[in-house]
Write a protein that holds these residues in place. Structure first.
Motif, PDB file in Angstrom:
ATOM      1  N   ARG A 159      -6.563  11.296  -3.998  1.00  0.00           N
ATOM      2  CA  ARG A 159      -6.819  10.213  -4.942  1.00  0.00           C
ATOM      3  C   ARG A 159      -5.525   9.680  -5.553  1.00  0.00           C
ATOM      4  NH1 ARG A 159     -12.339  10.026  -6.350  1.00  0.00           N
ATOM      5  NH2 ARG A 159     -11.826   8.858  -8.236  1.00  0.00           N
ATOM      6  N   GLN A 160      -4.570  10.572  -5.759  1.00  0.00           N
ATOM      7  CA  GLN A 160      -3.291  10.129  -6.313  1.00  0.00           C
ATOM      8  C   GLN A 160      -2.525   9.261  -5.316  1.00  0.00           C
ATOM      9  OE1 GLN A 160      -0.423  13.250  -7.251  1.00  0.00           O
ATOM     10  NE2 GLN A 160      -0.028  12.252  -9.205  1.00  0.00           N
ATOM     11  N   ALA A 161      -2.476   9.708  -4.065  1.00  0.00           N
ATOM     12  CA  ALA A 161      -1.783   8.911  -3.043  1.00  0.00           C
ATOM     13  C   ALA A 161      -2.522   7.598  -2.793  1.00  0.00           C
ATOM     14  CB  ALA A 161      -1.681   9.720  -1.743  1.00  0.00           C
ATOM     15  N   ARG A 162      -3.830   7.626  -2.798  1.00  0.00           N
ATOM     16  CA  ARG A 162      -4.611   6.409  -2.584  1.00  0.00           C
ATOM     17  C   ARG A 162      -4.358   5.393  -3.684  1.00  0.00           C
ATOM     18  NH1 ARG A 162      -9.490   4.573  -4.535  1.00  0.00           N
ATOM     19  NH2 ARG A 162     -10.639   3.152  -3.137  1.00  0.00           N
ATOM     20  N   ALA A 163      -4.334   5.849  -4.937  1.00  0.00           N
ATOM     21  CA  ALA A 163      -4.104   4.931  -6.049  1.00  0.00           C
ATOM     22  C   ALA A 163      -2.718   4.293  -5.966  1.00  0.00           C
ATOM     23  CB  ALA A 163      -4.260   5.671  -7.373  1.00  0.00           C
ATOM     24  N   LYS A 164      -1.737   5.068  -5.549  1.00  0.00           N
ATOM     25  CA  LYS A 164      -0.384   4.526  -5.423  1.00  0.00           C
ATOM     26  C   LYS A 164      -0.313   3.494  -4.306  1.00  0.00           C
ATOM     27  CE  LYS A 164       3.921   4.576  -6.749  1.00  0.00           C
ATOM     28  NZ  LYS A 164       4.312   4.160  -8.122  1.00  0.00           N
ATOM     29  N   MET A 165      -0.982   3.758  -3.193  1.00  0.00           N
ATOM     30  CA  MET A 165      -0.945   2.823  -2.074  1.00  0.00           C
ATOM     31  C   MET A 165      -1.707   1.539  -2.385  1.00  0.00           C
ATOM     32  SD  MET A 165       0.930   4.372   0.107  1.00  0.00           S
ATOM     33  CE  MET A 165       0.685   3.623   1.706  1.00  0.00           C
ATOM     34  N   LEU A 166      -2.740   1.637  -3.204  1.00  0.00           N
ATOM     35  CA  LEU A 166      -3.479   0.433  -3.588  1.00  0.00           C
ATOM     36  C   LEU A 166      -2.592  -0.555  -4.346  1.00  0.00           C
ATOM     37  CD1 LEU A 166      -6.947   1.876  -4.723  1.00  0.00           C
ATOM     38  CD2 LEU A 166      -6.476   0.484  -2.705  1.00  0.00           C
ATOM     39  N   SER A 167      -1.673  -0.026  -5.135  1.00  0.00           N
ATOM     40  CA  SER A 167      -0.752  -0.903  -5.861  1.00  0.00           C
ATOM     41  C   SER A 167       0.397  -1.369  -4.982  1.00  0.00           C
ATOM     42  CB  SER A 167      -0.215  -0.184  -7.102  1.00  0.00           C
ATOM     43  OG  SER A 167       0.527   0.973  -6.733  1.00  0.00           O
ATOM     44  N   LEU A 168       0.833  -0.525  -4.057  1.00  0.00           N
ATOM     45  CA  LEU A 168       1.978  -0.898  -3.219  1.00  0.00           C
ATOM     46  C   LEU A 168       1.611  -1.921  -2.149  1.00  0.00           C
ATOM     47  CD1 LEU A 168       3.735   2.560  -2.625  1.00  0.00           C
ATOM     48  CD2 LEU A 168       4.542   0.674  -4.051  1.00  0.00           C
ATOM     49  N   ARG A 169       0.366  -1.923  -1.704  1.00  0.00           N
ATOM     50  CA  ARG A 169       0.009  -2.829  -0.607  1.00  0.00           C
ATOM     51  C   ARG A 169       0.014  -4.292  -1.035  1.00  0.00           C
ATOM     52  NH1 ARG A 169      -6.484  -1.843   0.477  1.00  0.00           N
ATOM     53  NH2 ARG A 169      -7.265  -2.880  -1.413  1.00  0.00           N
ATOM     54  N   GLU A 170       0.096  -4.554  -2.334  1.00  0.00           N
ATOM     55  CA  GLU A 170       0.178  -5.931  -2.819  1.00  0.00           C
ATOM     56  C   GLU A 170       1.624  -6.400  -2.989  1.00  0.00           C
ATOM     57  OE1 GLU A 170      -2.520  -7.600  -2.947  1.00  0.00           O
ATOM     58  OE2 GLU A 170      -3.812  -5.856  -2.596  1.00  0.00           O
ATOM     59  N   GLU A 171       2.593  -5.524  -2.700  1.00  0.00           N
ATOM     60  CA  GLU A 171       3.993  -5.919  -2.839  1.00  0.00           C
ATOM     61  C   GLU A 171       4.374  -6.921  -1.746  1.00  0.00           C
ATOM     62  OE1 GLU A 171       6.053  -5.103  -5.201  1.00  0.00           O
ATOM     63  OE2 GLU A 171       4.725  -3.701  -6.268  1.00  0.00           O
ATOM     64  N   GLU A 172       5.417  -7.694  -2.030  1.00  0.00           N
ATOM     65  CA  GLU A 172       5.826  -8.753  -1.102  1.00  0.00           C
ATOM     66  C   GLU A 172       6.384  -8.188   0.196  1.00  0.00           C
ATOM     67  OE1 GLU A 172       8.507 -11.313  -3.091  1.00  0.00           O
ATOM     68  OE2 GLU A 172       7.000 -12.133  -4.469  1.00  0.00           O
ATOM     69  N   TYR A 173       7.102  -7.056   0.118  1.00  0.00           N
ATOM     70  CA  TYR A 173       7.694  -6.533   1.348  1.00  0.00           C
ATOM     71  C   TYR A 173       6.621  -6.037   2.311  1.00  0.00           C
ATOM     72  CZ  TYR A 173       7.042  -1.647  -0.127  1.00  0.00           C
ATOM     73  OH  TYR A 173       6.504  -0.430  -0.477  1.00  0.00           O
ATOM     74  N   VAL A 174       5.501  -5.569   1.782  1.00  0.00           N
ATOM     75  CA  VAL A 174       4.402  -5.134   2.642  1.00  0.00           C
ATOM     76  C   VAL A 174       3.760  -6.343   3.319  1.00  0.00           C
ATOM     77  CG1 VAL A 174       2.161  -3.977   2.699  1.00  0.00           C
ATOM     78  CG2 VAL A 174       3.980  -3.093   1.225  1.00  0.00           C
ATOM     79  N   GLN A 175       3.542  -7.383   2.567  1.00  0.00           N
ATOM     80  CA  GLN A 175       2.962  -8.589   3.155  1.00  0.00           C
ATOM     81  C   GLN A 175       3.891  -9.235   4.172  1.00  0.00           C
ATOM     82  OE1 GLN A 175       1.838 -11.130  -0.096  1.00  0.00           O
ATOM     83  NE2 GLN A 175       0.507  -9.592  -1.050  1.00  0.00           N
ATOM     84  N   SER A 176       5.208  -9.098   3.938  1.00  0.00           N
ATOM     85  CA  SER A 176       6.168  -9.635   4.913  1.00  0.00           C
ATOM     86  C   SER A 176       6.096  -8.872   6.228  1.00  0.00           C
ATOM     87  CB  SER A 176       7.579  -9.564   4.335  1.00  0.00           C
ATOM     88  OG  SER A 176       7.680 -10.322   3.148  1.00  0.00           O
ATOM     89  N   MET A 177       5.988  -7.549   6.155  1.00  0.00           N
ATOM     90  CA  MET A 177       5.889  -6.747   7.374  1.00  0.00           C
ATOM     91  C   MET A 177       4.575  -7.010   8.093  1.00  0.00           C
ATOM     92  SD  MET A 177       7.653  -3.086   6.362  1.00  0.00           S
ATOM     93  CE  MET A 177       6.768  -2.901   4.824  1.00  0.00           C
ATOM     94  N   GLN A 178       3.516  -7.251   7.356  1.00  0.00           N
ATOM     95  CA  GLN A 178       2.252  -7.611   7.994  1.00  0.00           C
ATOM     96  C   GLN A 178       2.363  -8.950   8.725  1.00  0.00           C
ATOM     97  OE1 GLN A 178      -0.444  -7.576   4.685  1.00  0.00           O
ATOM     98  NE2 GLN A 178      -0.837  -5.368   4.795  1.00  0.00           N
ATOM     99  N   ALA A 179       3.111  -9.882   8.120  1.00  0.00           N
ATOM    100  CA  ALA A 179       3.291 -11.188   8.760  1.00  0.00           C
ATOM    101  C   ALA A 179       4.090 -11.081  10.050  1.00  0.00           C
ATOM    102  CB  ALA A 179       3.984 -12.141   7.785  1.00  0.00           C
ATOM    103  N   PHE A 180       5.013 -10.114  10.104  1.00  0.00           N
ATOM    104  CA  PHE A 180       5.803  -9.904  11.317  1.00  0.00           C
ATOM    105  C   PHE A 180       5.052  -9.114  12.378  1.00  0.00           C
ATOM    106  CE2 PHE A 180       9.494 -10.930   8.608  1.00  0.00           C
ATOM    107  CZ  PHE A 180      10.143 -11.821   9.456  1.00  0.00           C
ATOM    108  N   GLY A 181       3.858  -8.625  12.052  1.00  0.00           N
ATOM    109  CA  GLY A 181       3.027  -7.964  13.041  1.00  0.00           C
ATOM    110  C   GLY A 181       3.330  -6.495  13.254  1.00  0.00           C
ATOM    111  N   LEU A 182       3.921  -5.809  12.263  1.00  0.00           N
ATOM    112  CA  LEU A 182       4.200  -4.386  12.408  1.00  0.00           C
ATOM    113  C   LEU A 182       2.903  -3.589  12.393  1.00  0.00           C
ATOM    114  CD1 LEU A 182       7.098  -5.411  11.622  1.00  0.00           C
ATOM    115  CD2 LEU A 182       7.402  -3.194  10.502  1.00  0.00           C
ATOM    116  N   SER A 183       2.931  -2.435  13.040  1.00  0.00           N
ATOM    117  CA  SER A 183       1.759  -1.574  13.115  1.00  0.00           C
ATOM    118  C   SER A 183       1.387  -1.055  11.728  1.00  0.00           C
ATOM    119  CB  SER A 183       2.031  -0.396  14.054  1.00  0.00           C
ATOM    120  OG  SER A 183       1.006   0.569  13.976  1.00  0.00           O
ATOM    121  N   ASP A 184       0.079  -0.848  11.535  1.00  0.00           N
ATOM    122  CA  ASP A 184      -0.385  -0.322  10.248  1.00  0.00           C
ATOM    123  C   ASP A 184       0.204   1.055   9.961  1.00  0.00           C
ATOM    124  OD1 ASP A 184      -1.887  -2.570   9.801  1.00  0.00           O
ATOM    125  OD2 ASP A 184      -3.730  -1.729  10.655  1.00  0.00           O
ATOM    126  N   PHE A 185       0.309   1.894  10.971  1.00  0.00           N
ATOM    127  CA  PHE A 185       0.874   3.229  10.770  1.00  0.00           C
ATOM    128  C   PHE A 185       2.347   3.151  10.378  1.00  0.00           C
ATOM    129  CE2 PHE A 185      -2.866   4.244  13.269  1.00  0.00           C
ATOM    130  CZ  PHE A 185      -3.308   5.425  12.681  1.00  0.00           C
TER     131      PHE A 185
END
Length: 312
Positions: A188-214
């Motif tokens: 639950r602690q790791a999940r809560a942290k990832m929920l906040s991090l997935r909204e960061e700009e660098y994560v969205q940039s990597m998603q736009a470049f097509g990087l693997s989810d893993f």
């Protein structure tokens, strides 16, 4: 017309500090400290340093047990039963003539192994599931979240005791039970942290470049969420050591012939022993308390030094 002479402005202490910072920046000395800001903050925490010293002393004493004590932890000597502390036996002897100090050192090896091994195992499972579930979401996240709530809905010690009676006594069974009941908090602690991090700009940039989810989840996001997990490992280690002591005290943990801190405390079940042979349980009780307190102090220091909201 004569020129008006202006009086130079008096420099304050703050101005002199800014001058020193400017000079250090021009010299290239800023940003090149050997210790990071978090490490410096940890070293400035006196309580954490004291806890670290106590932690290392107990760890080293348990590791070097054959060099510190000449006795066998399981060797019985009926001629030396229930002897009070002396130069020959620092913590005295138990009802079978075994040296309590030696059993405390050797018992610390297994108790610390159980606590640290269980905490690491629970952290690995919780981080793997929590990071991916918090980042990806969906049906997988909902299923694992509800599954973790099943274990977290029961009191920790009650659930451990119940599973201990089902799986039976043994070192491996005890570690398995602790991992099974302890991964939910890390998840639950790791999940809560990832929920906040997935909204960061660098994560969205990597998603736009097509990087693997893993790759995005475990390579780029996990390092930014590892701080709270490390703190949780320290606190879980202390909790599992106390749980092992409670389980062995009640006769549900490691077999009694194996020296652990809990099995040594098991002798204090007898009220006669508690009143007349205090050395059989009080010294090891103090050692367990000091070790758990030291781990909690280290955990508090790590939390204050790694949490951005605590940075001064």
């Amino acid at each position: 017309m004569s020129a008006v002479m202006t009086k130079p402005k008096k420099r304050t202490r703050l101005d002199r500090k800014f001058d020193k910072l400017r000079a250090a920046e021009e010299a290239g000395k800023l940003g090149k400290s050997k210790l990071s800001r978090s490490m410096r903050k940890l070293l400035e925490n006196r309580l954490a340093i004291v806890g670290l010293v106590v932690f290392l002393i107990i760890i080293l004493a348990c590791i070097c047990a054959p060099l510190i004590s000449p006795y066998d932890p399981n060797a019985t000597d009926l001629r030396s039963m229930t002897q009070a502390p002396s130069w020959a036996h620092i913590f005295g002897t138990d009802k079978l003539g075994r040296d309590v100090f030696t059993r405390t050192l050797y018992g610390g090896r297994l108790s610390i192994l159980i606590g640290l091994g269980s905490a690491m195992g629970a952290a690995i499972i919780g981080v793997i599931l929590g990071c991916y579930g918090g980042y990806k979401g969906g049906l997988f996240d909902k299923f694992v979240l509800r599954f973790s709530e099943i274990f977290m809905s029961f009191p920790q010690l009650i659930l451990v005791m119940m599973l201990g009676t089902i799986f039976g006594r043994g070192l491996g069974n005890l570690i398995f039970i602790f991992i099974l009941t302890g991964w939910g908090a890390v998840y639950r602690q790791a999940r809560a942290k990832m929920l906040s991090l997935r909204e960061e700009e660098y994560v969205q940039s990597m998603q736009a470049f097509g990087l693997s989810d893993f790759v995005i989840c475990y390579k780029h996001m996990l390092p930014n969420a590892i701080g709270p997990v490390v703190v949780n490992i320290t606190l879980s280690t202390a909790m599992f050591i106390l749980d092992e002591a409670a389980m062995s005290f009640l006769g549900l943990g490691v077999p009694p012939e194996i020296a652990t801190w809990g099995n040594i405390l098991n002798a204090s079940q007898d009220i006669y022993v508690m009143q007349n042979y205090w050395w059989m349980w009080l010294p090891v009780g103090i050692v367990v308390s000091l070790f758990v307190i030291s781990i909690n102090c280290i955990g508090d220091g790590l939390r204050d030094s790694t949490d951005p909201t605590q940075q001064g």
